[in-house]
Design a protein around this motif. Structure first.
Motif, PDB file in Angstrom:
ATOM      1  N   LYS A  85      44.695   6.759  68.070  1.00 11.83           N
ATOM      2  CA  LYS A  85      44.338   6.638  66.653  1.00 11.83           C
ATOM      3  C   LYS A  85      42.876   6.254  66.481  1.00 11.83           C
ATOM      4  CE  LYS A  85      48.946   5.694  64.802  1.00 11.83           C
ATOM      5  NZ  LYS A  85      48.941   6.958  64.030  1.00 11.83           N
ATOM      6  N   PHE A  86      42.373   5.416  67.387  1.00 18.54           N
ATOM      7  CA  PHE A  86      40.985   4.991  67.270  1.00 18.54           C
ATOM      8  C   PHE A  86      40.037   6.156  67.530  1.00 18.54           C
ATOM      9  CE2 PHE A  86      37.269   2.210  68.147  1.00 18.54           C
ATOM     10  CZ  PHE A  86      37.390   1.366  67.066  1.00 18.54           C
ATOM     11  N   TYR A  87      40.387   7.021  68.481  1.00 16.33           N
ATOM     12  CA  TYR A  87      39.571   8.218  68.719  1.00 16.33           C
ATOM     13  C   TYR A  87      39.514   9.078  67.465  1.00 16.33           C
ATOM     14  CZ  TYR A  87      37.973  12.748  70.254  1.00 16.33           C
ATOM     15  OH  TYR A  87      37.282  13.925  70.335  1.00 16.33           O
ATOM     16  N   GLU A  88      40.674   9.312  66.868  1.00 17.89           N
ATOM     17  CA  GLU A  88      40.720  10.139  65.656  1.00 17.89           C
ATOM     18  C   GLU A  88      39.899   9.509  64.543  1.00 17.89           C
ATOM     19  OE1 GLU A  88      44.869  10.363  64.891  1.00 17.89           O
ATOM     20  OE2 GLU A  88      45.300  11.731  66.559  1.00 17.89           O
ATOM     21  N   ASN A  89      39.936   8.200  64.464  1.00 18.26           N
ATOM     22  CA  ASN A  89      39.225   7.492  63.400  1.00 18.26           C
ATOM     23  C   ASN A  89      37.717   7.523  63.608  1.00 18.26           C
ATOM     24  OD1 ASN A  89      38.985   5.958  61.079  1.00 18.26           O
ATOM     25  ND2 ASN A  89      39.085   4.023  62.189  1.00 18.26           N
ATOM     26  N   VAL A  90      37.272   7.423  64.872  1.00 18.75           N
ATOM     27  CA  VAL A  90      35.843   7.297  65.159  1.00 18.75           C
ATOM     28  C   VAL A  90      35.166   8.656  65.310  1.00 18.75           C
ATOM     29  CG1 VAL A  90      34.159   6.469  66.853  1.00 18.75           C
ATOM     30  CG2 VAL A  90      36.075   5.014  66.193  1.00 18.75           C
ATOM     31  N   PHE A  91      35.725   9.530  66.132  1.00 24.87           N
ATOM     32  CA  PHE A  91      35.010  10.758  66.494  1.00 24.87           C
ATOM     33  C   PHE A  91      35.526  12.028  65.822  1.00 24.87           C
ATOM     34  CE2 PHE A  91      33.581   8.595  70.599  1.00 24.87           C
ATOM     35  CZ  PHE A  91      32.296   8.381  70.098  1.00 24.87           C
ATOM     36  N   SER A  92      36.642  11.965  65.094  1.00 26.35           N
ATOM     37  CA  SER A  92      37.091  13.138  64.341  1.00 26.35           C
ATOM     38  C   SER A  92      36.401  13.123  62.983  1.00 26.35           C
ATOM     39  CB  SER A  92      38.616  13.117  64.172  1.00 26.35           C
ATOM     40  OG  SER A  92      39.250  13.236  65.417  1.00 26.35           O
ATOM     41  N   ILE A  93      35.246  13.775  62.907  1.00 25.59           N
ATOM     42  CA  ILE A  93      34.468  13.743  61.667  1.00 25.59           C
ATOM     43  C   ILE A  93      34.332  15.151  61.091  1.00 25.59           C
ATOM     44  CG2 ILE A  93      33.217  11.674  62.364  1.00 25.59           C
ATOM     45  CD1 ILE A  93      30.825  13.418  63.041  1.00 25.59           C
TER      46      ILE A  93
ATOM     47  N   PRO B  85      37.386   4.810  51.012  1.00 23.22           N
ATOM     48  CA  PRO B  85      36.826   5.852  51.897  1.00 23.22           C
ATOM     49  C   PRO B  85      35.342   6.094  51.664  1.00 23.22           C
ATOM     50  CG  PRO B  85      38.928   6.553  50.961  1.00 23.22           C
ATOM     51  CD  PRO B  85      38.547   5.293  50.258  1.00 23.22           C
ATOM     52  N   ASN B  86      34.863   5.744  50.471  1.00 22.95           N
ATOM     53  CA  ASN B  86      33.435   5.923  50.191  1.00 22.95           C
ATOM     54  C   ASN B  86      32.553   5.139  51.163  1.00 22.95           C
ATOM     55  OD1 ASN B  86      33.989   7.543  47.988  1.00 22.95           O
ATOM     56  ND2 ASN B  86      33.920   5.845  46.529  1.00 22.95           N
TER      57      ASN B  86
ATOM     58  N   ASP C  92      29.230  10.930  55.243  1.00 27.35           N
ATOM     59  CA  ASP C  92      28.394  11.569  54.220  1.00 27.35           C
ATOM     60  C   ASP C  92      28.229  10.647  53.013  1.00 27.35           C
ATOM     61  OD1 ASP C  92      31.137  11.937  53.912  1.00 27.35           O
ATOM     62  OD2 ASP C  92      30.882  13.666  52.595  1.00 27.35           O
ATOM     63  N   GLN C  93      29.302   9.922  52.650  1.00 26.86           N
ATOM     64  CA  GLN C  93      29.214   8.972  51.549  1.00 26.86           C
ATOM     65  C   GLN C  93      28.400   7.739  51.945  1.00 26.86           C
ATOM     66  OE1 GLN C  93      30.474   9.433  48.361  1.00 26.86           O
ATOM     67  NE2 GLN C  93      30.761  11.515  49.150  1.00 26.86           N
ATOM     68  N   VAL C  94      28.563   7.325  53.184  1.00 30.59           N
ATOM     69  CA  VAL C  94      27.763   6.195  53.683  1.00 30.59           C
ATOM     70  C   VAL C  94      26.279   6.527  53.617  1.00 30.59           C
ATOM     71  CG1 VAL C  94      27.174   4.883  55.774  1.00 30.59           C
ATOM     72  CG2 VAL C  94      29.571   5.230  55.156  1.00 30.59           C
ATOM     73  N   TYR C  95      25.938   7.742  54.028  1.00 25.20           N
ATOM     74  CA  TYR C  95      24.527   8.169  53.993  1.00 25.20           C
ATOM     75  C   TYR C  95      24.012   8.217  52.561  1.00 25.20           C
ATOM     76  CZ  TYR C  95      20.420  11.166  54.416  1.00 25.20           C
ATOM     77  OH  TYR C  95      19.147  11.677  54.327  1.00 25.20           O
ATOM     78  N   GLU C  96      24.861   8.688  51.662  1.00 23.42           N
ATOM     79  CA  GLU C  96      24.448   8.819  50.262  1.00 23.42           C
ATOM     80  C   GLU C  96      24.283   7.460  49.592  1.00 23.42           C
ATOM     81  OE1 GLU C  96      23.310  10.873  46.878  1.00 23.42           O
ATOM     82  OE2 GLU C  96      23.793  11.739  48.841  1.00 23.42           O
ATOM     83  N   ASN C  97      25.226   6.546  49.833  1.00 23.89           N
ATOM     84  CA  ASN C  97      25.232   5.255  49.129  1.00 23.89           C
ATOM     85  C   ASN C  97      24.496   4.147  49.860  1.00 23.89           C
ATOM     86  OD1 ASN C  97      26.931   6.380  47.124  1.00 23.89           O
ATOM     87  ND2 ASN C  97      28.734   6.003  48.408  1.00 23.89           N
ATOM     88  N   LYS C  98      24.201   4.386  51.157  1.00 26.03           N
ATOM     89  CA  LYS C  98      23.531   3.380  52.009  1.00 26.03           C
ATOM     90  C   LYS C  98      24.356   2.090  52.113  1.00 26.03           C
ATOM     91  CE  LYS C  98      19.902   5.878  52.948  1.00 26.03           C
ATOM     92  NZ  LYS C  98      20.417   7.164  52.430  1.00 26.03           N
ATOM     93  N   GLN C  99      25.680   2.249  52.057  1.00 27.49           N
ATOM     94  CA  GLN C  99      26.596   1.121  52.214  1.00 27.49           C
ATOM     95  C   GLN C  99      27.768   1.546  53.093  1.00 27.49           C
ATOM     96  OE1 GLN C  99      27.455   0.172  48.034  1.00 27.49           O
ATOM     97  NE2 GLN C  99      26.477  -1.816  48.355  1.00 27.49           N
ATOM     98  N   ALA C 100      28.250   0.592  53.920  1.00 25.86           N
ATOM     99  CA  ALA C 100      29.385   0.897  54.792  1.00 25.86           C
ATOM    100  C   ALA C 100      30.205  -0.357  55.016  1.00 25.86           C
ATOM    101  CB  ALA C 100      28.896   1.450  56.126  1.00 25.86           C
ATOM    102  N   ASN C 101      31.507  -0.162  55.232  1.00 25.31           N
ATOM    103  CA  ASN C 101      32.348  -1.277  55.642  1.00 25.31           C
ATOM    104  C   ASN C 101      32.363  -1.330  57.171  1.00 25.31           C
ATOM    105  OD1 ASN C 101      34.093   0.813  56.385  1.00 25.31           O
ATOM    106  ND2 ASN C 101      35.336   0.608  54.530  1.00 25.31           N
ATOM    107  N   SER C 102      33.202  -2.180  57.744  1.00 28.60           N
ATOM    108  CA  SER C 102      33.199  -2.338  59.199  1.00 28.60           C
ATOM    109  C   SER C 102      33.538  -1.025  59.906  1.00 28.60           C
ATOM    110  CB  SER C 102      34.202  -3.425  59.599  1.00 28.60           C
ATOM    111  OG  SER C 102      34.182  -3.640  60.983  1.00 28.60           O
ATOM    112  N   THR C 103      34.543  -0.334  59.404  1.00 34.97           N
ATOM    113  CA  THR C 103      34.904   0.957  59.998  1.00 34.97           C
ATOM    114  C   THR C 103      33.771   1.959  59.852  1.00 34.97           C
ATOM    115  OG1 THR C 103      37.243   0.579  59.517  1.00 34.97           O
ATOM    116  CG2 THR C 103      36.574   2.844  59.929  1.00 34.97           C
ATOM    117  N   GLY C 104      33.132   1.978  58.690  1.00 33.40           N
ATOM    118  CA  GLY C 104      32.032   2.897  58.450  1.00 33.40           C
ATOM    119  C   GLY C 104      30.866   2.665  59.404  1.00 33.40           C
ATOM    120  N   PHE C 105      30.505   1.403  59.631  1.00 34.55           N
ATOM    121  CA  PHE C 105      29.409   1.107  60.561  1.00 34.55           C
ATOM    122  C   PHE C 105      29.779   1.506  61.990  1.00 34.55           C
ATOM    123  CE2 PHE C 105      27.319  -1.759  57.441  1.00 34.55           C
ATOM    124  CZ  PHE C 105      26.007  -1.342  57.639  1.00 34.55           C
TER     125      PHE C 105
END
Length: 475
Positions: A80-88, A134-135, A140-153
């Protein structure tokens, strides 16, 4: 489970948790008629109190209505972690490439320099937000908003490093002061915190904390187990292989607080003028170096009091300077504080003699004098550390030091040929200056409860030094 619960849960007929002043009292009644009470545990200094409390952890791992396969295992976590991190998605891949184009990483840089350049850019252009939307984890949303949560970072950094052909192993762990990540209990209960490990340079990074940088992660996570995910590929299929490994402890030399103090008495020998330089590295500078430029005046005054004038209430500070405070300096260059101050409290006249309170020149020290109860928990330091102090006192003309030997101390843990902790001080007179050098270090993070006295002796040695006074007599 505790030993008395190691049998089947079918034997348990009652379970009661009762609040107590110092943790929990657990009463378990078994069909055998036994009644077990866990005694309350008082909190002790230098301990992982919460992690020392007995507890029950459980996980739902079978659902026979579906199938007989066990779930919530480390292998499933890896998948699940692989899917979460590298499945983009495609838009996320484009965002990763855009960020790398903005960073502009020269190919001639070493692997560590590339990692630091990526980390510096992300942590100065993107801000952390505690929000599960999910934002804040879609790149793509992280790049647009310049904000991320722990998963996003975590997703952002992992894919930036992968695109840059830098090997990285994500891992999950937990706060060692709360509990130990149990390698024999492959459940997800304590997979709470994200870290990144770089095998090529053997260094760690926390992705979602602005003030930490490569090589320094929160001390709450060191010396705990982590669930590491190593990327593997069979044919065209990629996945993570999980492995539980220990997150190492830094050598004590990397977390240093070095003090250099030059003291001169006034002509009347009733006051002193001191020049101070403090050099902080690793964890000893963490609470200041990243924050000093954005601190409010009240916070800077606290730093001045603590580091710039040794917590001396009536000292009059002349100036205060900070060095290596830019984001690219964090934990690459030492944090340096310089100051000068007048202080009457260091010196006292006793007839024709002069008393110099050299012990106060290292500032107040931790102490464990009042702790005379039998130790229940093991000693757990926050991190290994090292202190170096060099004090030079100009001896007034016509005076000499009467009790030089009283300054010399050598207190250690007496547990190895090279002790794991020690406090050593020595003094000598050179070129009409009294020179005092002090080395204090703690190179071991944990001590069993039965070795507590060895550790306490060293901690108290520093506090004992605070009482040292030099006498100058007329020649």
């Amino acid at each position: 489970l505790p030993p008395y619960l190691s049998t089947s849960w079918k034997n348990v007929t009652a379970l009661q948790l009762e609040n107590r002043p110092y943790g929990l009292m657990l009463i378990v009644e078994l069909k055998s008629g036994r009644l077990i009470e866990i005694p309350e545990l008082e909190e002790e200094k230098f301990s992982a109190y919460k992690a020392s409390l007995q507890r029950i952890e459980y996980v739902i791992c079978y659902n026979y209505a579906v199938n007989k396969t066990r779930f919530y295992t480390f292998n499933e976590a890896a998948q699940k972690f692989y899917e979460n991190v590298f499945s983009i998605e495609k838009d996320e891949k484009k965002a990763v490439k855009k960020i790398l184009n903005e960073i502009k990483i020269p190919s001639k840089l070493s692997t560590e320099e590339k990692i630091r350049k990526i980390e510096l850019y992300v942590k100065t252009h993107f801000s952390y937000i505690e929000n599960s939307s999910p934002n804040f984890n879609k790149l793509d949303q992280v790049y647009e908003n310049k904000q991320a949560n722990s998963t996003g970072f975590t997703r952002l950094f992992a894919n930036l490093f992968r695109e840059s052909e830098i090997e990285v192993e994500p891992l999950l762990t937990c706060n060692k002061n709360d509990c130990e990540l149990d390698k024999n209990f492959d459940a997800w209960n304590n997979l709470n915190d994200n870290l990144l490990y770089f095998p090529e340079i053997n260094k760690y990074m926390i992705p979602d904390h602005w003030a930490y940088r490569l090589g320094l992660i929160p001390s709450d996570f060191i010396d705990n187990n982590g669930l590491f995910f190593k990327l593997t590929k069979v044919g065209d299929v990629e996945s993570f292989i999980p492995e539980v490994r220990r997150i190492p402890v830094q050598p004590y030399q990397e977390n240093a607080d070095s003090l250099f103090l030059d003291v001169k008495l006034t002509d009347e020998c009733t006051n002193t003028y001191s020049k101070l330089r403090r050099v902080l590295t690793g964890y000893t500078g963490y609470s200041i170096q990243p924050f000093i430029k954005i601190m409010k005046k009240e916070s800077k005054d606290e730093i001045l009091n603590h580091y710039g004038r040794l917590k001396l209430e009536n000292a009059v500070t002349k100036d205060l300077q900070f060095f290596n405070t830019e984001p690219e300096d964090f934990y690459v260059k030492p944090f340096v504080i310089k100051s000068s101050f007048d202080y009457q409290g260091f010196v006292e006249k006793a007839g024709n003699n002069i008393l110099i309170k050299v012990g106060e020149m290292i500032g107040p020290q931790s102490e464990l004098y009042d702790d005379n109860k039998p130790r229940k928990t093991e000693v757990v330091n926050r991190y290994n550390r090292h202190y170096y102090r060099k004090i030079q006192i100009e001896i007034p003309s016509g005076y000499k030091v009467a009790n030089l030997e009283s300054i010399n101390m050598n207190v250690n843990s007496n547990d190895r040929s090279t002790p794991t902790s020690a406090f050593i001080s020595k003094a000598e007179v050179t070129n009409n200056k009294l020179v005092v050098e002090i080395i204090e270090y703690y190179s071991q993070l944990r001590y069993p409860a039965d070795k507590y006295e060895n550790f306490r002796r060293v901690v108290n040695a520093a506090a004992d030094f605070n009482k040292k006074t030099i006498m100058l007599t007329k020649m």
